[in-house]
Design an enzyme around this catalytic site. Sequence first.
Site, PDB file in Angstrom:
ATOM      1  N   CYS A 412       0.817  -1.210   0.000  1.00 38.83           N
ATOM      2  CA  CYS A 412       0.000   0.000   0.000  1.00 38.83           C
ATOM      3  C   CYS A 412       0.853   1.263   0.000  1.00 38.83           C
ATOM      4  O   CYS A 412       0.485   2.262  -0.637  1.00 38.83           O
ATOM      5  CB  CYS A 412      -0.964  -0.004   1.183  1.00 38.83           C
ATOM      6  SG  CYS A 412      -0.164  -0.077   2.802  1.00 38.83           S
ATOM      7  N   HIS A 456      -2.309   0.613   7.029  1.00 35.20           N
ATOM      8  CA  HIS A 456      -2.616   0.927   5.634  1.00 35.20           C
ATOM      9  C   HIS A 456      -2.157   2.346   5.328  1.00 35.20           C
ATOM     10  O   HIS A 456      -1.968   3.173   6.237  1.00 35.20           O
ATOM     11  CB  HIS A 456      -4.127   0.791   5.409  1.00 35.20           C
ATOM     12  CG  HIS A 456      -4.537   0.831   3.969  1.00 35.20           C
ATOM     13  ND1 HIS A 456      -3.992   0.021   3.012  1.00 35.20           N
ATOM     14  CD2 HIS A 456      -5.459   1.616   3.328  1.00 35.20           C
ATOM     15  CE1 HIS A 456      -4.559   0.270   1.844  1.00 35.20           C
ATOM     16  NE2 HIS A 456      -5.441   1.238   2.006  1.00 35.20           N
ATOM     17  N   ASP A 472      -7.896   5.882  -2.649  1.00 32.26           N
ATOM     18  CA  ASP A 472      -7.128   4.716  -2.196  1.00 32.26           C
ATOM     19  C   ASP A 472      -6.705   3.889  -3.402  1.00 32.26           C
ATOM     20  O   ASP A 472      -7.472   3.062  -3.911  1.00 32.26           O
ATOM     21  CB  ASP A 472      -7.965   3.860  -1.242  1.00 32.26           C
ATOM     22  CG  ASP A 472      -7.119   2.819  -0.528  1.00 32.26           C
ATOM     23  OD1 ASP A 472      -5.959   2.629  -0.928  1.00 32.26           O
ATOM     24  OD2 ASP A 472      -7.620   2.187   0.423  1.00 32.26           O
TER      25      ASP A 472
END
Length: 661
Positions: A412, A456, A472
């Site tokens: 991520c 994250h 995202d």
Amino acid sequence: MKATSRARPAVALEHGAVPWLLLVATVTAGPHVTHLPWWLSLLVGGTLSWRAWLWQQRRPLPPRWTLALLVIGTVAAIGWQYRTLFGKDAGVALLVVFMALKPMEMNSRRDALVVVMLGYFLLLTHYLYSQSIPTGLWLLAAITLLTAALIRLHGGAQPVVTVLRHAGLLLTQALPFMLILYLLFPRISGPLWGLPQDAYAGLSGLSEQMAPGSISRLIQSGAIAFRSRFDGEPPEKSDLYWRGPVFDEYDGLTWHTRARPGGSATPAPVVEGVGQSYAYSSILEAHDRRWLLALDVATRLPPDSSLAPTLEAVSREPVRVRSRFSFVSSTNYRANVIEAAGILEQALVLPEGINPRTRALASEWASRPPARIAEAALAMFRNEDFHYTLRPPLLGRDAMDEFLFDTRRGFCEHYASAFVFLMRAANVPARVVAGYQGGEINPVDGYLTVRQSDAHAWAEVWLAGQGWVRFDPTAAVAPSRIEQGIVAALPAGEPLPIVVRLDADWLRELRNRWEAANNTWNQWVLGYNPQRQREVLSRLGWRDPDWRGMTASLAVLCGVALLIVTLWTLPRRLAADPVQRAWRKYCTQLGRRGISRAAWEGPLDFAQRVAREKPDLAALTSEAAGYYAKLRYGRSARTEHDLRRLRQCLYRLPPRRRNNA
């Protein structure tokens, strides 16, 4: 008797009591081997084994000069190992060494008492490293053993079961005092175990900077970051973004937090919740940072906290103990529609001379509206051959170019970093946000558990008329990461912690029950802080308790509890002791013959008074008092012969006279 000023000789240590003391040393010092240096653990184990061998072989103890050299050498080695003799680790190491070496000079009961008292003190140090339920159970067993060792020292040879039963009874009698102290002892604000300078070492969590691999390493921990309970239904899993640090400065490799929380140079953020709001409370584990990891984004904050210019909720002081916070958050919001010029300028800064291919791609998009540029970047991640993995290849100086056009494998932080770089290169203000995404409801206690493996990173883009909008890019590459969690997004074989990979229902159920029990322990035992204490006392009918009232109530209730325990145990003890029972029966019969023993009168003094007032009973009473004093206060073990002779004195009393005529 003539008074004497000579000190009483030391009572020799009974040979059979030594194993008890060695077991005490092992039980109290043994668990510390998990954080002691290997050489020190070997020294402690070898010293205790040596002492056990000397006991078994009935060999003499080593000379004092040998122990002196051992102490000096070990203390010097500890100072060299820790570069100090103070602090948590060095201090505990010294205590463990003293516990191991003290039995090597243990000849008298007084030396044995020092070992036991040191054991009681050493038990406290275990809470400096762990305050879990297993630690509490271990220490409960250890304190029972310490109490049993005291009983064995003073009570002589007895069956092990009898000694342990007696120790358990004594600790049971202490339960009322423990409960009173737990409820009423005035609590202090701040960490009880956080006084040493190194007390916060080892706290894990998000950092104030993010480089490739930083979050993927954090993912491999199954430790709990925090727990949250919503007043009503929780949001959808895809909306569970827990906001942590915001990174707005990039040096070509690492992202940093430049706009520090709580700065006064920028105006307070303006957040407008759109749609449903969620009220909830979070129990946050200590991480030694100020961010509170509220659901993105918080609209109502707990006391002593604020919303930073970069929209994360921050406390006034670092979170160094497990703490409870209450929030109201909106997952659909408009934030800082009118933004400070300094923050927008910082959200465009990129280092010069790196990633030319990425800059070229961004320049192709630069003519589009900012929202369309963001959609183009997401479409690239979604439609092209990108892979979500915890094991990406290493990147060089032009990290974004290598990631976007060569390796296309990352976690991520790679996708968030590349997305923000593209936005800035296209002249769109953007920044990286780190935190946690998702969580799992524990059906046992209803808390949503968020682990370090849920860490994250995502991106934020400032759009005119909308403010800061979340994007995202990981969701474009691996939608299952957001909708189902980290386990569903990563293929088998990725280095995830076992606790999040549990497949069997019974194992998951066992984990849930254990974590629910830990949560209860954390809230009601470890988390019994001043606020929780006031809440409990208020529920019991005590409004606005203060430390003066609690101290006075503590003294009164402890006195009452002591009186109750005394009234309960003393008659039972007297009734259960055959020596006491026989002597009381004898004194009762003397009272019926006209001479009663005062409560303060000892057996020998009473026998002398009987000799003066009842000469005909002098010899028999002197004999009975002598047997009683020997059985009750003598150092030798009781014998059935002496007890039988004491009982016979009762039957040898002459009959009472009915009248004096």
